[in-house]
Design an enzyme around this catalytic site. Structure first.
Site, PDB file in Angstrom:
ATOM      1  CB  SER A  59     -93.353  21.868 -10.853  1.00 19.55           C
ATOM      2  OG  SER A  59     -93.995  20.667 -11.205  1.00 19.55           O
TER       3      SER A  59
HETATM    4  N1  SAH Z   1     -97.295  20.027 -14.672  1.00 19.63           N
HETATM    5  C1  SAH Z   1     -98.197  20.499 -13.654  1.00 19.63           C
HETATM    6  C2  SAH Z   1     -97.909  19.945 -12.269  1.00 19.63           C
HETATM    7  C3  SAH Z   1     -97.961  18.478 -12.224  1.00 19.63           C
HETATM    8  S1  SAH Z   1     -98.386  17.805 -10.649  1.00 19.63           S
HETATM    9  C4  SAH Z   1     -98.252  22.021 -13.617  1.00 19.63           C
HETATM   10  O1  SAH Z   1     -97.562  22.687 -14.370  1.00 19.63           O
HETATM   11  O2  SAH Z   1     -99.060  22.537 -12.832  1.00 19.63           O
HETATM   12  C5  SAH Z   1     -98.637  16.160 -11.195  1.00 19.63           C
HETATM   13  C6  SAH Z   1     -99.961  15.929 -11.873  1.00 19.63           C
HETATM   14  O3  SAH Z   1     -99.956  14.590 -12.357  1.00 19.63           O
HETATM   15  C7  SAH Z   1    -101.177  16.019 -10.945  1.00 19.63           C
HETATM   16  O4  SAH Z   1    -102.090  16.944 -11.456  1.00 19.63           O
HETATM   17  C8  SAH Z   1    -101.762  14.594 -10.965  1.00 19.63           C
HETATM   18  O5  SAH Z   1    -103.176  14.568 -10.890  1.00 19.63           O
HETATM   19  C9  SAH Z   1    -101.264  14.090 -12.294  1.00 19.63           C
HETATM   20  N2  SAH Z   1    -101.200  12.636 -12.439  1.00 19.63           N
HETATM   21  C10 SAH Z   1    -100.788  11.709 -11.540  1.00 19.63           C
HETATM   22  N3  SAH Z   1    -100.866  10.477 -12.082  1.00 19.63           N
HETATM   23  C11 SAH Z   1    -101.320  10.633 -13.366  1.00 19.63           C
HETATM   24  C12 SAH Z   1    -101.592   9.739 -14.437  1.00 19.63           C
HETATM   25  N4  SAH Z   1    -101.441   8.415 -14.326  1.00 19.63           N
HETATM   26  N5  SAH Z   1    -102.047  10.248 -15.596  1.00 19.63           N
HETATM   27  C13 SAH Z   1    -102.222  11.591 -15.747  1.00 19.63           C
HETATM   28  N6  SAH Z   1    -101.970  12.487 -14.768  1.00 19.63           N
HETATM   29  C14 SAH Z   1    -101.517  12.007 -13.599  1.00 19.63           C
END
Ligand code: SAH
Length: 211
Positions: A59
């Site tokens: 993000s």
């Molecule tokens: N917080 C992260 C960015 C998040 S992007 C950072 O600091 O880099 C969103 C993330 O959520 C992605 O890596 C995706 O794979 C994950 N995601 C999506 N659905 C999910 C779920 N049901 N359980 C766990 N992770 C999930």
């Protein structure tokens, strides 16, 4: 040295946008360049999202800052993040939680490994990355003082609310293409505050969007 200068510039920009000193200090302590792939090093301190592979993004710094400010994470808190990605956002929350702990759930195994390695490189030890479908929360370490969801959910599920302590807070973007960011407080039922439009990658899984 170049990274330090770029980080200071970013922190100054975020300060002008009204981010609290506490969150700015936490962000100052986390080297963001250790959380992005080497090809993105030159952009590590730019205020926009970056690709981290597997179709996912880290993000934008201002979004991490806003979500951390909304959550008001205090020393000693038990925090859940759903979507560890690079581990950066979890690292900033871990600095804010101090003697507390952050559980960061990630669905993609390779990304969970990436996040764990990045956190280790950054010397952050109060984050545990777990491969799991976080759309169901993480009941094993509940209840949480705070839950942060950095991906777009179809709704605010009772499953997550159930895993919050009384008085606990959840920050979550809700919607498909464009989302509304909600701050939800578990107090007299739930108090739901809309905090503006945002764009995140989707939360997939059992209580997320279909794969
Ligand atoms: N917080 C992260 C960015 C998040 S992007 C950072 O600091 O880099 C969103 C993330 O959520 C992605 O890596 C995706 O794979 C994950 N995601 C999506 N659905 C999910 C779920 N049901 N359980 C766990 N992770 C999930």
């Amino acid at each position: 040295m170049e990274f330090e200068i770029q980080k200071n510039r970013l922190i100054e920009d975020l300060r002008l946008h009204g981010i609290s000193e506490r969150v700015l200090e936490a962000m100052r302590r986390v080297p963001r360049h250790l959380f992005v792939p080497e090809r993105e090093h030159k952009n590590a301190y730019a205020d926009h999202p970056l690709s981290i592979g597997w179709g996912q993004t880290i993000s934008a710094p201002h979004m991490v800052a806003i979500m951390c400010d909304l959550l008001d994470i205090k020393d000693g808190m038990n925090v859940l993040e759903i979507g560890a990605g690079s581990g950066y956002h979890a690292a900033v929350m871990a600095e804010l939680a101090g003697s507390g702990h952050v559980y960061a759930v990630e669905l993609i195994e390779d990304l969970a490994l990436f996040a764990s390695e990045n956190l280790k490189k950054a010397g952050i030890s109060n984050v545990t990355v777990i491969v799991e479908d976080g759309s169901l929360g993480l009941p094993g370490f509940a209840p949480y003082d705070r839950i942060s969801v950095p991906c777009a959910a179809p709704d605010i599920s009772d499953t997550l609310i159930d895993q919050l302590k009384p008085g606990g807070k959840l920050v979550i973007p809700v919607g498909r293409a464009i989302q509304e960011l909600y701050l939800v407080t578990k107090i007299n039922g739930i108090k739901k505050e809309a905090k503006g439009g945002v764009v995140f990658v989707p939360l997939v899984g059992k209580k997320g969007f279909p794969f």
